[in-house]
Design a protein around this motif. Structure first.
Motif, PDB file in Angstrom:
ATOM      1  N   SER A  30      -5.797  -0.657  -6.503  1.00 16.23           N
ATOM      2  CA  SER A  30      -5.522  -1.282  -7.795  1.00 16.23           C
ATOM      3  C   SER A  30      -4.066  -1.119  -8.222  1.00 16.23           C
ATOM      4  N   GLN A  31      -3.373  -0.110  -7.660  1.00 16.01           N
ATOM      5  CA  GLN A  31      -1.988   0.161  -8.061  1.00 16.01           C
ATOM      6  C   GLN A  31      -0.973  -0.675  -7.289  1.00 16.01           C
ATOM      7  N   TRP A  32      -1.229  -0.935  -6.013  1.00 14.33           N
ATOM      8  CA  TRP A  32      -0.237  -1.563  -5.149  1.00 14.33           C
ATOM      9  C   TRP A  32      -0.509  -3.061  -5.007  1.00 14.33           C
ATOM     10  N   PRO A  33       0.535  -3.873  -4.955  1.00 19.18           N
ATOM     11  CA  PRO A  33       0.326  -5.307  -4.714  1.00 19.18           C
ATOM     12  C   PRO A  33      -0.236  -5.551  -3.327  1.00 19.18           C
ATOM     13  N   ALA A  34      -0.975  -6.632  -3.186  1.00 18.91           N
ATOM     14  CA  ALA A  34      -1.664  -6.902  -1.917  1.00 18.91           C
ATOM     15  C   ALA A  34      -0.705  -7.055  -0.754  1.00 18.91           C
ATOM     16  N   THR A  35       0.538  -7.486  -1.034  1.00 16.11           N
ATOM     17  CA  THR A  35       1.517  -7.702   0.030  1.00 16.11           C
ATOM     18  C   THR A  35       2.204  -6.421   0.476  1.00 16.11           C
ATOM     19  N   ASP A  36       2.038  -5.337  -0.247  1.00 20.29           N
ATOM     20  CA  ASP A  36       2.632  -4.055   0.119  1.00 20.29           C
ATOM     21  C   ASP A  36       2.046  -3.599   1.455  1.00 20.29           C
ATOM     22  N   GLY A  37       2.916  -3.189   2.381  1.00 25.31           N
ATOM     23  CA  GLY A  37       2.449  -2.802   3.706  1.00 25.31           C
ATOM     24  C   GLY A  37       1.506  -1.621   3.708  1.00 25.31           C
ATOM     25  N   VAL A  38       1.744  -0.635   2.837  1.00 27.58           N
ATOM     26  CA  VAL A  38       0.843   0.506   2.767  1.00 27.58           C
ATOM     27  C   VAL A  38      -0.495   0.074   2.170  1.00 27.58           C
ATOM     28  N   ALA A  39      -0.444  -0.877   1.237  1.00 25.02           N
ATOM     29  CA  ALA A  39      -1.683  -1.407   0.652  1.00 25.02           C
ATOM     30  C   ALA A  39      -2.520  -2.114   1.711  1.00 25.02           C
ATOM     31  N   VAL A  40      -1.862  -2.802   2.641  1.00 30.40           N
ATOM     32  CA  VAL A  40      -2.583  -3.473   3.724  1.00 30.40           C
ATOM     33  C   VAL A  40      -3.362  -2.448   4.544  1.00 30.40           C
ATOM     34  N   PHE A  41      -2.683  -1.371   4.937  1.00 30.81           N
ATOM     35  CA  PHE A  41      -3.376  -0.329   5.690  1.00 30.81           C
ATOM     36  C   PHE A  41      -4.457   0.329   4.843  1.00 30.81           C
ATOM     37  N   ASN A  42      -4.164   0.578   3.565  1.00 29.03           N
ATOM     38  CA  ASN A  42      -5.134   1.244   2.700  1.00 29.03           C
ATOM     39  C   ASN A  42      -6.437   0.455   2.613  1.00 29.03           C
ATOM     40  N   ARG A  43      -6.328  -0.875   2.542  1.00 28.49           N
ATOM     41  CA  ARG A  43      -7.534  -1.708   2.498  1.00 28.49           C
ATOM     42  C   ARG A  43      -8.353  -1.533   3.786  1.00 28.49           C
ATOM     43  N   LEU A  98       6.129   3.077   8.174  1.00 28.67           N
ATOM     44  CA  LEU A  98       5.296   2.253   7.302  1.00 28.67           C
ATOM     45  C   LEU A  98       5.794   2.315   5.865  1.00 28.67           C
ATOM     46  N   PHE A  99       6.164   3.490   5.398  1.00 29.19           N
ATOM     47  CA  PHE A  99       6.674   3.594   4.033  1.00 29.19           C
ATOM     48  C   PHE A  99       8.050   2.948   3.898  1.00 29.19           C
ATOM     49  N   GLN A 100       8.858   3.010   4.924  1.00 31.11           N
ATOM     50  CA  GLN A 100      10.196   2.421   4.869  1.00 31.11           C
ATOM     51  C   GLN A 100      10.160   0.896   4.904  1.00 31.11           C
ATOM     52  N   TYR A 101       9.227   0.332   5.661  1.00 32.43           N
ATOM     53  CA  TYR A 101       9.175  -1.116   5.854  1.00 32.43           C
ATOM     54  C   TYR A 101       8.109  -1.799   4.999  1.00 32.43           C
ATOM     55  N   ARG A 102       7.465  -1.073   4.116  1.00 33.85           N
ATOM     56  CA  ARG A 102       6.286  -1.583   3.406  1.00 33.85           C
ATOM     57  C   ARG A 102       6.540  -2.873   2.622  1.00 33.85           C
ATOM     58  N   ARG A 103       7.780  -3.129   2.232  1.00 30.84           N
ATOM     59  CA  ARG A 103       8.088  -4.341   1.465  1.00 30.84           C
ATOM     60  C   ARG A 103       8.963  -5.323   2.247  1.00 30.84           C
ATOM     61  N   HIS A 104       9.093  -5.113   3.541  1.00 30.32           N
ATOM     62  CA  HIS A 104       9.956  -5.988   4.340  1.00 30.32           C
ATOM     63  C   HIS A 104       9.283  -7.345   4.516  1.00 30.32           C
ATOM     64  N   PRO A 105       9.962  -8.430   4.143  1.00 33.59           N
ATOM     65  CA  PRO A 105       9.329  -9.755   4.219  1.00 33.59           C
ATOM     66  C   PRO A 105       9.119 -10.255   5.641  1.00 33.59           C
ATOM     67  N   GLY A 106       9.788  -9.661   6.616  1.00 34.43           N
ATOM     68  CA  GLY A 106       9.658 -10.131   7.990  1.00 34.43           C
ATOM     69  C   GLY A 106       8.581  -9.430   8.796  1.00 34.43           C
ATOM     70  N   VAL A 107       7.822  -8.544   8.155  1.00 34.94           N
ATOM     71  CA  VAL A 107       6.762  -7.813   8.854  1.00 34.94           C
ATOM     72  C   VAL A 107       5.414  -8.399   8.440  1.00 34.94           C
ATOM     73  N   ARG A 108       4.593  -8.737   9.425  1.00 35.22           N
ATOM     74  CA  ARG A 108       3.299  -9.389   9.179  1.00 35.22           C
ATOM     75  C   ARG A 108       2.237  -8.358   8.768  1.00 35.22           C
ATOM     76  N   PRO A 109       1.203  -8.792   8.016  1.00 34.83           N
ATOM     77  CA  PRO A 109       0.146  -7.864   7.593  1.00 34.83           C
ATOM     78  C   PRO A 109      -0.506  -7.114   8.746  1.00 34.83           C
ATOM     79  N   LEU A 110      -0.739  -7.796   9.866  1.00 29.10           N
ATOM     80  CA  LEU A 110      -1.364  -7.111  10.992  1.00 29.10           C
ATOM     81  C   LEU A 110      -0.478  -6.001  11.527  1.00 29.10           C
ATOM     82  N   GLN A 111       0.833  -6.185  11.492  1.00 32.39           N
ATOM     83  CA  GLN A 111       1.750  -5.130  11.930  1.00 32.39           C
ATOM     84  C   GLN A 111       1.616  -3.902  11.033  1.00 32.39           C
TER      85      GLN A 111
END
Length: 234
Positions: A30-43, A98-111
């Motif tokens: 609920s805290q992190w936006p869906a596009t956040d890389g750590v949020a992707v893993f958390n889901r 993962l924490f460093q690149y969590r908002r990088h626009p060039g990294v795909r959700p699966l990555q």
């Protein structure tokens, strides 16, 4: 120096411990936006933990106490990494990409998902087995059945994750290097390596210097794989 042991779980390994872990992961959702890389893993990890909890409750794990203890101590490694990053402290090397690149626009959700799984399976799972052995006063061989059952759940979910998060056919045709990169990592191989690392760490537990050195090298090598998995794409 690398940290090799978490605080021990209570001997009865109550289901409430799993519920506490789930509550924290749901709060992150609920805290992190869906596009956040750590949020992707958390889901992804939340789905895994919920599934393990359901199977524990249904009696699929012969040793419920061992299964819950391993599950909770395993999850606490991830939660501790989040706490460190949130507090501005250095997370384990395996989690830093993962924490460093969590908002990088060039990294795909699966990555993002695979990089988190790589850190958690490649590094945290081995240490969680050792943590559980200390907590329950047992040997890694006593946990092998629970380890294998958790691993089987992870493999099944990885297949679904790849189907859900893999870019569409048109993108795959354009980004063949991305397809090659993501196909080069295997959860099954990571799980096997983690079991070997856990057995080795348990075997040298009385040699503190050697155990710490191996743990640190494991952390760094898993982090290197994670950084490769997070290679940005145009």
């Amino acid at each position: 120096m690398a940290e090799t042991q978490q605080p021990a779980a209570r001997d009865d390994a109550p289901r409430s411990s799993v519920d506490c872990v789930l509550e924290r992961m749901r709060s992150y959702r609920s805290q992190w936006p869906a596009t956040d890389g750590v949020a992707v893993f958390n889901r992804v990890y939340l789905t895994v933990t919920e599934e393990i909890g359901r199977r524990v409750d249904s009696g699929e794990f012969p040793d419920r106490r061992a299964a819950v203890t391993l599950d909770v101590l395993f999850a606490q490694r991830y939660l501790a990494a989040v706490d460190a990053a949130t507090s501005g402290l250095p997370a384990p090397a395996c989690w830093r990409p993962l924490f460093q690149y969590r908002r990088h626009p060039g990294v795909r959700p699966l990555q993002f998902a695979l990089a988190g799984i790589n850190a958690h399976i490649g590094h945290d799972l081995a240490l969680a087995v050792v943590d559980t052995c200390h907590a329950l006063d047992c040997e890694p061989s006593d946990l092998e059945s629970e380890f294998d059952r958790v691993g089987d759940i992870l493999v099944l979910l990885e297949e679904r994750i790849r189907e859900d998060l893999m870019p569409g056919p048109d993108l795959l045709e354009i980004a063949d290097p991305l397809t090659h990169l993501l196909g080069s990592w295997s959860l099954e191989r990571a799980r096997e390596a983690s079991w070997s690392a856990a057995r080795l760490l348990w075997g040298v537990r009385e040699l503190a210097g050697l155990a710490d050195e191996f743990t640190e090298r494991l952390d760094m090598s898993v982090g290197l794989v994670g950084r490769c998995l997070l290679t940005p794409w145009p």
